[in-house]
Design an enzyme around this catalytic site. Structure first.
Site, PDB file in Angstrom:
ATOM      1  N   GLN A  32       0.874  -1.155   0.000  1.00  0.00           N
ATOM      2  CA  GLN A  32       0.000   0.000   0.000  1.00  0.00           C
ATOM      3  C   GLN A  32       0.913   1.207   0.000  1.00  0.00           C
ATOM      4  OE1 GLN A  32      -3.677  -0.367   0.719  1.00  0.00           O
ATOM      5  NE2 GLN A  32      -3.667   1.710  -0.093  1.00  0.00           N
ATOM      6  N   GLY A  33       1.066   1.852  -1.142  1.00  0.00           N
ATOM      7  CA  GLY A  33       1.990   2.985  -1.232  1.00  0.00           C
ATOM      8  C   GLY A  33       1.348   4.268  -0.766  1.00  0.00           C
ATOM      9  N   ASP A 155      10.837  10.280   2.236  1.00  0.00           N
ATOM     10  CA  ASP A 155      10.154   9.186   2.919  1.00  0.00           C
ATOM     11  C   ASP A 155      11.060   7.975   3.054  1.00  0.00           C
ATOM     12  OD1 ASP A 155       8.141   7.985   4.321  1.00  0.00           O
ATOM     13  OD2 ASP A 155       6.936   7.427   2.583  1.00  0.00           O
TER      14      ASP A 155
END
Lengths: 380, 383
Positions: A32-33, A155
């Site tokens: 799940q990006g 990130d």
């Protein structure tokens, strides 16, 4: 052209540059990006070729194609490097009455078998010192490359570091990445500081800095480096405040003496900053890392003052990478493992409330992850 | 791979043409659409890069679709909407539509249909697929400033020349030039034109070598005078063929057929040396008068060129690195990286090896902590 004609036109137009997603066959959901689900898929025309397909979620978008997805696409098109995930193409579903003549889009990447968080959560995966060096060297190489191209990843975390079965590391998920430039005309940059997963977030962001640069990624690289030995994230705060306390306890008190100018940061006064803490990076990590060169490099990455934090060039020149055992390929070690390891598929590395979250507002939490309500850190 | 450059034959054989729209009408539609992007963008305080990117998307879009299928003002809004996001200057779709409405006649705005926002949103997906998600576009502005920085000569004249070239670049985006030539070449051609018209003679430039016959030889190769003149004429044609107040239809009578341009005579002597001779280029001079008049009439034309000495290059993505080569120095933002100093925590390197490190068996070869050993040879890690 009336709307019926237009619908037919859209349905029948063969976009020459945008393949249909039916070219690929989905095999499994693997993650799940930042802005969509990720699937493993097989290229129907070339059954031995696997790809990762990341769906662009547009359902809740008021402003059309998400600007974050546009950023990621633009940045990935620019970045072509061995240690950066390769974007093959963008494909689409056919527009039809069933989707109201609105295609869904997928980013198609070369498939990588593992992510670092998945590997670290598997106790059967053991890294030798040479292999750890190889991981870190490739990671820093990737950062050197993207920073040279004026891109910030924003990130960095183990789950966003992919590793192929041949042991080649790829930085992935540029969903939060952006271009930066040196301050123009003396005007400081005004980037959002609501980036980077909390546990990997550097002190300057936690203190509200908006004029930041590559050192934010270097902090994350330091956290990941330590994690190569500790096997779980080293500072698992549950709030910005707690994260700052953990950082102070490890890296020493945040004071103008060790970090000139920190007193001017927006949140310096409003955050509780533990005083009289000694720096214990080496002491605390030595039991895990043992290698003195490793401890020294980590000590240079986890530096509070971003202007004194090692950059990727400096880090790559560190003796850690140039002393025996030299960095060595992971391919032999990985050949012993026949299953893909992704954080998304792995059991939690810590009790579930400590688990890394993918807390994107508006997206589903991942299967077993508990959405931590204390912070939502993907806001633009 | 798509190639976004077309030859003149291809530009006369577009989807619109196949759909029964004449070449001249298509050129007018392109001009109107592009100009509308500029006007809408200017009114919303968008930067020149955003507007230029939107204009490029617009021209590329109509290499695959016909103006009959997709009305130009809706497409223009959609291109500006997407360009805003790509260039990090996003505007809300409804604000763009609101601005568009204020600039368009009711009749033209009717092409947006009953739900204008829905119309633009649906079109965005078609636009993205049509342009192959090829979002990053370079414009001549960047090269114009880069090249101008290298030219020597009277500062006031240089500035005047750049300002004029800047305006030509603005206007070139209303033509299909960006579908024909790279931004570097357009920049050179329009600077060449501006130099002639502003009587700025380039005699010397920074980085000149004996191999350079003309200043642009330093930046672009194999650019013939015929090519430069062709580009200049395509821009100058804009000022001759119509004015912004031209009637909507029927399309204006085309200018004399392509190729019958009066060449800009006497600008270059036979030995290739540049010669300043405005009198012998009266065609150009008269075209310029026309051009200047036009520019004054046009409302809210784009932002001016930045002031000399052009140190303030546009923000990222200019320059977007097109090829991957690491800079020679450290990869950091500017200047040498600050020294790594630890006032309170000297690194004390190399540290004492931990006891039992080797015995622990964690790694096969313990590092050699001997500080007297020379540093190991470090091969370049980045080729």
């Amino acid at each position: 052209m009336n709307s019926k004609e237009k619908e037919r036109y859209i349905e029948n137009f063969a976009f020459p540059f945008c393949d249909e997603s039916t070219k690929y066959e989905k095999v499994a959901k693997i993650g799940q990006g930042t802005f969509g689900e990720v699937f493993k898929a097989r290229d129907k025309g070339n059954p031995n070729k696997y790809v990762a397909m990341k769906r662009v979620i547009m359902e809740n978008e008021k402003e059309g194609f998400p600007i974050t997805a546009l950023r990621e696409i633009r940045i990935l098109q620019l970045l072509k490097h061995e240690n950066v995930v390769n974007l093959i193409q963008i494909c689409r579903t056919k527009a039809s009455a069933s989707n109201k003549y609105r295609s869904t889009f997928y980013l198609v990447f070369d498939f990588c078998e593992h992510d670092l968080a998945g590997l670290l959560s598997n106790v059967n995966v053991k890294f030798s010192l040479g292999e750890i060096k190889k991981v870190m060297q490739q990671l820093l190489n990737g950062l050197y490359y993207i920073h040279s191209n004026k891109i910030l990843h924003r990130d960095m975390k183990a789950a966003n570091v992919l590793i192929t079965k041949n042991g080649v590391l790829k930085l992935a998920d540029f969903g939060l990445a952006r271009a930066f430039s040196a301050n123009k005309n003396g005007e400081p940059n005004r980037f959002t500081n609501r980036v980077v997963t909390l546990w990997y977030r550097p002190p300057e962001l936690l203190l509200g800095e908006r004029n930041y640069g590559p050192p934010v990624d270097m902090w994350g690289a330091g956290c990941i480096m330590a994690e190569m030995w500790t096997r779980s994230p080293i500072m698992q705060g549950s709030s910005e405040q707690q994260q700052l306390i953990f950082i102070s306890q490890l890296c020493g008190s945040i004071t103008p003496a060790v970090w000139p100018g920190v007193e001017n940061l927006e949140l310096y006064k409003s955050m509780e900053l533990p005083q009289a803490q000694k720096r214990k990076v080496k002491d605390r990590l030595k039991p895990y890392m043992k290698d003195p060169y490793a401890c020294d490099l980590l000590d240079k990455l986890l530096v509070l003052d971003p202007s004194r934090r090692a950059d990727s060039d400096t880090a790559l020149n560190h003796d850690f990478f140039w002393t025996d055992p030299m960095p060595c390929s992971l391919s032999n070690m990985l050949a012993n493992h026949h299953q893909s390891m992704f954080e998304f598929l792995a059991p939690p590395r810590r009790p579930s409330h400590m688990r890394t979250h993918h807390s994107l507002p508006g997206t589903r939490p991942t299967t077993s992850a508990v959405q931590d309500s204390s912070y939502q850190d993907r806001v633009f | 791979m798509p190639c976004w450059y077309y030859d003149k034959k291809e530009l006369r054989n577009t989807p619109s043409k196949l759909d029964g729209i004449s070449y001249e009408t298509e050129m007018r539609y392109r001009k109107e659409g592009a100009r509308f992007i500029k006007e809408t963008g200017s009114k919303m305080d968008l930067g020149y890069n955003t507007m230029a990117t939107g204009m490029i998307y617009f021209h590329r879009f109509y290499m695959f679709h016909s103006f009959r299928q997709f009305p130009r003002y809706v497409t223009a809004c959609c291109c500006l909407f997407l360009a805003g996001k790509v260039e990090e200057t996003p505007k809300k779709c409804k604000d763009i539509i609101k601005t568009a409405k204020s600039l368009l006649s009711d009749q033209k705005f009717q092409t947006f249909g009953e739900d204008p926002k829905e119309e633009v949103m649906t079109l965005e997906r078609i636009l993205l697929q049509t342009i192959k998600f090829d979002l990053q576009v370079e414009h001549p502005y960047y090269y114009l400033l880069k090249y101008a920085k290298c030219l020597k000569g009277d500062k006031t004249k240089l500035q005047k020349m750049v300002q004029m070239a800047w305006t030509f670049v603005n206007d070139s985006l209303c033509t299909t030039l960006a579908l024909q030539w790279e931004p570097e070449i357009i920049a050179v051609a329009l600077m060449y034109l501006a130099c002639k018209l502003s009587q700025f003679e380039v005699v010397d430039w920074i980085g000149r070598t004996s191999k350079h016959l003309r200043w642009w030889d330093m930046f672009v190769e194999d650019v013939t005078m015929d090519l430069l003149e062709d580009i200049c004429h395509q821009v100058l044609d804009l000022y001759q063929s119509s004015s912004s107040t031209a009637p909507e239809s029927p399309p204006l009578a085309p200018r004399a057929a392509q190729g019958s341009h009066t060449p800009i005579k006497g600008l270059v002597t036979s030995n290739g040396q540049e010669k300043m001779d405005v009198d012998s280029s009266t065609t150009v001079a008269s075209q310029l008068t026309c051009a200047m008049k036009q520019q004054q009439q046009q409302p809210a034309m784009p932002p001016d060129a930045p002031p000399y000495p052009y140190n303030t290059l546009p923000p990222y993505p200019y320059p977007a690195p097109t090829h991957i080569a690491p800079p020679p120095g450290p990869p950091h933002m500017s200047g040498p990286p600050p020294p790594m100093v630890f006032p309170t925590y000297p690194p004390g390197f190399p540290p004492i090896p931990p006891p039992n490190a080797a015995a622990s068996g964690f790694y096969a070869n313990p590092p050699n902590p001997n500080p007297n050993l020379p540093p190991p040879h470090r091969p370049p890690y980045f080729k």
